[in-house]
Design a protein around this motif. Sequence first.
Motif, PDB file in Angstrom:
ATOM      1  N   VAL A   1      -1.044  19.947   5.984  1.00 44.19           N
ATOM      2  CA  VAL A   1      -1.225  21.088   5.093  1.00 44.19           C
ATOM      3  C   VAL A   1       0.130  21.428   4.488  1.00 44.19           C
ATOM      4  CG1 VAL A   1      -3.269  21.978   6.247  1.00 44.19           C
ATOM      5  CG2 VAL A   1      -1.038  22.670   7.042  1.00 44.19           C
ATOM      6  N   PRO A   2       0.148  22.125   3.370  1.00 47.37           N
ATOM      7  CA  PRO A   2       1.420  22.355   2.688  1.00 47.37           C
ATOM      8  C   PRO A   2       2.406  23.279   3.413  1.00 47.37           C
ATOM      9  CG  PRO A   2      -0.400  23.350   1.475  1.00 47.37           C
ATOM     10  CD  PRO A   2      -0.986  22.594   2.619  1.00 47.37           C
ATOM     11  N   LYS A   3       2.019  23.895   4.511  1.00 46.33           N
ATOM     12  CA  LYS A   3       2.930  24.795   5.218  1.00 46.33           C
ATOM     13  C   LYS A   3       3.995  23.999   5.962  1.00 46.33           C
ATOM     14  CE  LYS A   3      -0.520  28.353   5.874  1.00 46.33           C
ATOM     15  NZ  LYS A   3      -1.302  29.116   6.831  1.00 46.33           N
ATOM     16  N   LYS A   4       5.182  24.537   5.989  1.00 49.43           N
ATOM     17  CA  LYS A   4       6.289  23.873   6.663  1.00 49.43           C
ATOM     18  C   LYS A   4       6.103  23.902   8.177  1.00 49.43           C
ATOM     19  CE  LYS A   4      11.014  23.497   5.245  1.00 49.43           C
ATOM     20  NZ  LYS A   4      12.191  24.176   4.770  1.00 49.43           N
ATOM     21  N   GLY A   5       6.334  22.776   8.837  1.00 51.92           N
ATOM     22  CA  GLY A   5       6.242  22.717  10.285  1.00 51.92           C
ATOM     23  C   GLY A   5       4.838  22.690  10.842  1.00 51.92           C
ATOM     24  N   SER A   6       3.850  22.499  10.016  1.00 51.52           N
ATOM     25  CA  SER A   6       2.476  22.478  10.514  1.00 51.52           C
ATOM     26  C   SER A   6       2.136  21.101  11.073  1.00 51.52           C
ATOM     27  CB  SER A   6       1.498  22.863   9.409  1.00 51.52           C
ATOM     28  OG  SER A   6       1.554  21.904   8.379  1.00 51.52           O
ATOM     29  N   VAL A   7       1.144  21.070  11.918  1.00 52.41           N
ATOM     30  CA  VAL A   7       0.720  19.813  12.535  1.00 52.41           C
ATOM     31  C   VAL A   7      -0.271  19.090  11.637  1.00 52.41           C
ATOM     32  CG1 VAL A   7       1.106  20.644  14.870  1.00 52.41           C
ATOM     33  CG2 VAL A   7      -1.117  20.969  13.806  1.00 52.41           C
ATOM     34  N   LEU A   8      -0.473  17.821  11.897  1.00 55.91           N
ATOM     35  CA  LEU A   8      -1.460  17.046  11.147  1.00 55.91           C
ATOM     36  C   LEU A   8      -2.867  17.446  11.573  1.00 55.91           C
ATOM     37  CD1 LEU A   8       0.063  13.463  11.264  1.00 55.91           C
ATOM     38  CD2 LEU A   8      -0.021  14.990   9.316  1.00 55.91           C
ATOM     39  N   LYS A   9      -3.745  17.569  10.609  1.00 59.71           N
ATOM     40  CA  LYS A   9      -5.152  17.859  10.904  1.00 59.71           C
ATOM     41  C   LYS A   9      -5.918  16.548  10.909  1.00 59.71           C
ATOM     42  CE  LYS A   9      -5.601  22.446   8.942  1.00 59.71           C
ATOM     43  NZ  LYS A   9      -6.410  23.283   8.059  1.00 59.71           N
ATOM     44  N   LYS A  10      -6.793  16.399  11.893  1.00 58.61           N
ATOM     45  CA  LYS A  10      -7.649  15.220  11.959  1.00 58.61           C
ATOM     46  C   LYS A  10      -9.022  15.577  11.405  1.00 58.61           C
ATOM     47  CE  LYS A  10      -5.639  13.144  16.061  1.00 58.61           C
ATOM     48  NZ  LYS A  10      -5.912  12.704  17.439  1.00 58.61           N
ATOM     49  N   ARG A  11      -9.543  14.716  10.581  1.00 62.23           N
ATOM     50  CA  ARG A  11     -10.887  14.884  10.038  1.00 62.23           C
ATOM     51  C   ARG A  11     -11.601  13.542  10.107  1.00 62.23           C
ATOM     52  NH1 ARG A  11      -9.825  19.499  10.818  1.00 62.23           N
ATOM     53  NH2 ARG A  11      -9.605  21.116   9.261  1.00 62.23           N
ATOM     54  N   LEU A  12     -12.893  13.594  10.188  1.00 64.58           N
ATOM     55  CA  LEU A  12     -13.718  12.397  10.168  1.00 64.58           C
ATOM     56  C   LEU A  12     -14.456  12.335   8.840  1.00 64.58           C
ATOM     57  CD1 LEU A  12     -15.304  12.678  13.724  1.00 64.58           C
ATOM     58  CD2 LEU A  12     -13.353  11.289  13.044  1.00 64.58           C
ATOM     59  N   VAL A  13     -14.537  11.158   8.261  1.00 65.84           N
ATOM     60  CA  VAL A  13     -15.352  10.939   7.068  1.00 65.84           C
ATOM     61  C   VAL A  13     -16.367   9.864   7.401  1.00 65.84           C
ATOM     62  CG1 VAL A  13     -13.688  11.718   5.347  1.00 65.84           C
ATOM     63  CG2 VAL A  13     -13.642   9.356   6.097  1.00 65.84           C
TER      64      VAL A  13
ATOM     65  N   GLU B   1     -22.626   3.886   7.359  1.00 66.71           N
ATOM     66  CA  GLU B   1     -22.337   2.547   6.861  1.00 66.71           C
ATOM     67  C   GLU B   1     -20.854   2.253   7.054  1.00 66.71           C
ATOM     68  OE1 GLU B   1     -23.798   2.149   2.840  1.00 66.71           O
ATOM     69  OE2 GLU B   1     -25.585   3.300   3.359  1.00 66.71           O
ATOM     70  N   LYS B   2     -20.041   3.255   6.826  1.00 69.97           N
ATOM     71  CA  LYS B   2     -18.596   3.193   7.050  1.00 69.97           C
ATOM     72  C   LYS B   2     -18.181   4.535   7.617  1.00 69.97           C
ATOM     73  CE  LYS B   2     -17.705  -0.666   4.689  1.00 69.97           C
ATOM     74  NZ  LYS B   2     -17.175  -1.863   5.245  1.00 69.97           N
ATOM     75  N   ALA B   3     -17.176   4.539   8.479  1.00 66.62           N
ATOM     76  CA  ALA B   3     -16.665   5.786   9.039  1.00 66.62           C
ATOM     77  C   ALA B   3     -15.172   5.612   9.279  1.00 66.62           C
ATOM     78  CB  ALA B   3     -17.375   6.134  10.339  1.00 66.62           C
ATOM     79  N   ALA B   4     -14.449   6.730   9.217  1.00 71.79           N
ATOM     80  CA  ALA B   4     -13.005   6.676   9.422  1.00 71.79           C
ATOM     81  C   ALA B   4     -12.498   8.030   9.885  1.00 71.79           C
ATOM     82  CB  ALA B   4     -12.309   6.275   8.132  1.00 71.79           C
ATOM     83  N   GLU B   5     -11.345   8.009  10.509  1.00 71.08           N
ATOM     84  CA  GLU B   5     -10.649   9.243  10.864  1.00 71.08           C
ATOM     85  C   GLU B   5      -9.425   9.328   9.963  1.00 71.08           C
ATOM     86  OE1 GLU B   5      -7.877  10.307  14.465  1.00 71.08           O
ATOM     87  OE2 GLU B   5      -9.981  10.498  15.064  1.00 71.08           O
TER      88      GLU B   5
ATOM     89  N   TYR C   1     -17.818  14.925   5.441  1.00 73.18           N
ATOM     90  CA  TYR C   1     -16.499  15.301   5.913  1.00 73.18           C
ATOM     91  C   TYR C   1     -16.691  16.220   7.121  1.00 73.18           C
ATOM     92  CZ  TYR C   1     -11.855  17.451   5.218  1.00 73.18           C
ATOM     93  OH  TYR C   1     -10.583  17.909   5.365  1.00 73.18           O
ATOM     94  N   PHE C   2     -16.129  15.842   8.263  1.00 71.45           N
ATOM     95  CA  PHE C   2     -16.347  16.563   9.518  1.00 71.45           C
ATOM     96  C   PHE C   2     -15.023  17.002  10.142  1.00 71.45           C
ATOM     97  CE2 PHE C   2     -19.824  13.602   9.133  1.00 71.45           C
ATOM     98  CZ  PHE C   2     -20.922  14.241   9.662  1.00 71.45           C
ATOM     99  N   ARG C   3     -15.055  18.099  10.886  1.00 70.23           N
ATOM    100  CA  ARG C   3     -13.985  18.387  11.834  1.00 70.23           C
ATOM    101  C   ARG C   3     -14.233  17.487  13.034  1.00 70.23           C
ATOM    102  NH1 ARG C   3     -14.947  24.004  10.180  1.00 70.23           N
ATOM    103  NH2 ARG C   3     -13.117  24.649   9.022  1.00 70.23           N
ATOM    104  N   THR C   4     -13.188  17.103  13.731  1.00 66.71           N
ATOM    105  CA  THR C   4     -13.358  16.132  14.819  1.00 66.71           C
ATOM    106  C   THR C   4     -14.171  16.674  15.989  1.00 66.71           C
ATOM    107  OG1 THR C   4     -11.221  16.786  15.713  1.00 66.71           O
ATOM    108  CG2 THR C   4     -11.265  14.847  14.297  1.00 66.71           C
ATOM    109  N   ASP C   5     -14.212  17.983  16.158  1.00 57.08           N
ATOM    110  CA  ASP C   5     -14.913  18.566  17.302  1.00 57.08           C
ATOM    111  C   ASP C   5     -16.271  19.170  16.954  1.00 57.08           C
ATOM    112  OD1 ASP C   5     -13.826  20.564  15.771  1.00 57.08           O
ATOM    113  OD2 ASP C   5     -13.139  21.768  17.453  1.00 57.08           O
ATOM    114  N   GLU C   6     -16.783  18.923  15.759  1.00 51.84           N
ATOM    115  CA  GLU C   6     -18.063  19.491  15.344  1.00 51.84           C
ATOM    116  C   GLU C   6     -19.023  18.399  14.902  1.00 51.84           C
ATOM    117  OE1 GLU C   6     -17.480  22.498  12.394  1.00 51.84           O
ATOM    118  OE2 GLU C   6     -16.196  23.698  13.692  1.00 51.84           O
ATOM    119  N   ALA C   7     -20.304  18.615  15.161  1.00 56.57           N
ATOM    120  CA  ALA C   7     -21.328  17.634  14.806  1.00 56.57           C
ATOM    121  C   ALA C   7     -21.845  17.811  13.384  1.00 56.57           C
ATOM    122  CB  ALA C   7     -22.486  17.720  15.786  1.00 56.57           C
TER     123      ALA C   7
END
Length: 77
Positions: A26-38, A17-21, A47-53
Amino acid sequence: MRYNERELLSLARQPAEKAAEIRMSVPKKGSVLKKRLVKLVVNFLFYFRTDEAEPIGALLLEHCKITKEEENIFSIS
């Protein structure tokens, strides 16, 4: 209320009905942004990882209201 894993997977595969990325850090210093799908299906927020069904989590929403804030932005309260 109880749901088995097969029922939840079947529900997660239905059109959203609605979807978003979302991007989160994460709280670690210098870490990259994680993408998730809802994905909102009926009254479940999946709640999904972007590369998993298959979803990595599901939240049953009861007594919640979905509000459209802008064209592609919505909030759940």
